[in-house]
Design an enzyme around this catalytic site. Structure first.
Site, PDB file in Angstrom:
ATOM      1  N   HIS A 182       0.789  -1.117   0.074  1.00 57.90           N
ATOM      2  CA  HIS A 182       0.054   0.107  -0.023  1.00 57.90           C
ATOM      3  C   HIS A 182       0.846   1.265   0.050  1.00 57.90           C
ATOM      4  O   HIS A 182       1.822   1.455   0.695  1.00 57.90           O
ATOM      5  CB  HIS A 182      -0.796   0.015   1.217  1.00 57.90           C
ATOM      6  N   ASP A 183       0.402   2.373  -0.613  1.00 54.26           N
ATOM      7  CA  ASP A 183       1.098   3.707  -0.654  1.00 54.26           C
ATOM      8  C   ASP A 183       2.315   3.657  -1.190  1.00 54.26           C
ATOM      9  O   ASP A 183       3.065   4.640  -1.062  1.00 54.26           O
ATOM     10  CB  ASP A 183       1.051   4.255   0.861  1.00 54.26           C
ATOM     11  N   GLY A 200       4.998  -0.985   2.901  1.00 55.75           N
ATOM     12  CA  GLY A 200       4.380   0.256   2.407  1.00 55.75           C
ATOM     13  C   GLY A 200       4.947   1.465   2.570  1.00 55.75           C
ATOM     14  O   GLY A 200       5.920   1.623   3.324  1.00 55.75           O
TER      15      GLY A 200
END
Length: 305
Positions: A182-183, A200
């Site tokens: 994520h991200d 992340g």
């Protein structure tokens, strides 16, 4: 008589304009039909395609595929048998999903792929993140550019919160069983070898290259034109143009071979501070020591134990 002519002319002009617009509409319809005939879609009888899905021209959807109600497929996309598109997902033109690939998820938010992307066998792209701070019902996002090859069993997750997004640029090769969490923010022209695992919020700039089985700690930055040796655990930033390796990755010098392959040449300029490449590298080092950054990988001599 003159007054009648004055009235009839605008009326006649109105009908001529309307008739002309009808002819134009009919001509456009014929062109659309001809184009559809030139690039017909193929949807196998066993595929499940929601009637609300938007399908471009020349799309091929193989046996046992699934296309959800909010999916949008650009012209020339190909779905091999047993591949699936879920949720609010957009595919650009000429994207290919190999057998078993899954793109998108039935979550709030959006997964977007540009043109000419290949999603490998059983890869999973645009699904929910594995971050405990994600709140069910929050929107989450993934943006992927053009000309990326994402190989078998790779996994790429959406963002962990509505204010952020996972981003992958253009022309990246993401090999088998890689993970992009994520991200993350991935630039252009990167090569991630098999089992490259990015936690992340990792940022990888452009033209980075990883060998196999490497792990990158969350929030680390990987500078452009850098190289990470196989089996490395990266827990701090990798400066631009550098080569790192080791169980806890340490600086091994410049990525000379990578720089040579990308056209960098030696310079005899005494004022190195004026060389753009050197300035960029120095700035990369300075940035790694800024607030909320992790510093850079430690230097290790080749002869060290």
């Amino acid at each position: 008589m003159n007054s009648l002519l004055k009235i009839r002319r605008p009326i006649g002009s109105f009908y001529l304009q309307r008739f002309s617009s009808l002819l134009t509409y009919a001509s456009n319809e014929k062109r659309h039909e001809a184009s559809s005939l030139e690039n017909p879609n193929f949807i196998h009888s066993s595929a499940i395609v929601h009637p609300n899905a938007l399908i471009g021209q020349g799309v091929s959807i193989g046996p046992f595929c699934t296309v959800g109600s909010s999916a949008r497929l650009g012209n020339g996309c190909q779905l091999y048998p047993g591949s699936h598109i879920f949720g609010n997902t957009e595919l650009g033109e000429r994207c290919v999903l190999m057998t078993g690939a899954v793109v998108g998820d039935d979550l709030p938010g959006l997964t977007v792929l540009g043109n000419n992307n290949i999603i490998g066998h059983h890869a999973v792209v645009g699904v929910k993140c594995q971050d405990m701070k994600y709140k069910p019902g929050d929107e989450c996002f993934l943006d992927i550019g053009d000309n990326n090859e994402i190989r078998e069993h790779a996994s790429i997750h959406r963002s962990s919160k509505p204010s952020d997004r996972t981003i992958i640029g253009n022309n990246n090769l993401i090999m088998g069983s890689c993970h992009i969490a994520h991200d993350c923010k991935i630039g252009n022209n990167n090569i991630f070898a098999n089992n490259t695992l990015l936690a992340g919020h990792v940022i990888a700039e452009d033209y980075t290259h990883t060998a196999g089985a490497i792990v990158v700690h969350q929030f680390c930055h990987i500078g452009s034109f850098s190289f990470i040796g196989g089996g490395s655990v990266v827990s701090q930033d990798v400066p631009k143009y550098a080569m790192v390796a080791g169980e806890r990755a340490e600086l091994r010098g410049l990525n000379l071979e990578g720089l040579r392959r990308h056209g960098f040449t030696a310079t005899e300029d005494k004022e190195l501070g004026q060389v753009p490449v050197v300035c960029s590298m120095v700035q990369s080092l300075r940035d790694s020591f800024a607030e909320n950054r992790r510093g850079i990988c430690k230097f290790r001599h080749w002869s060290g134990s």
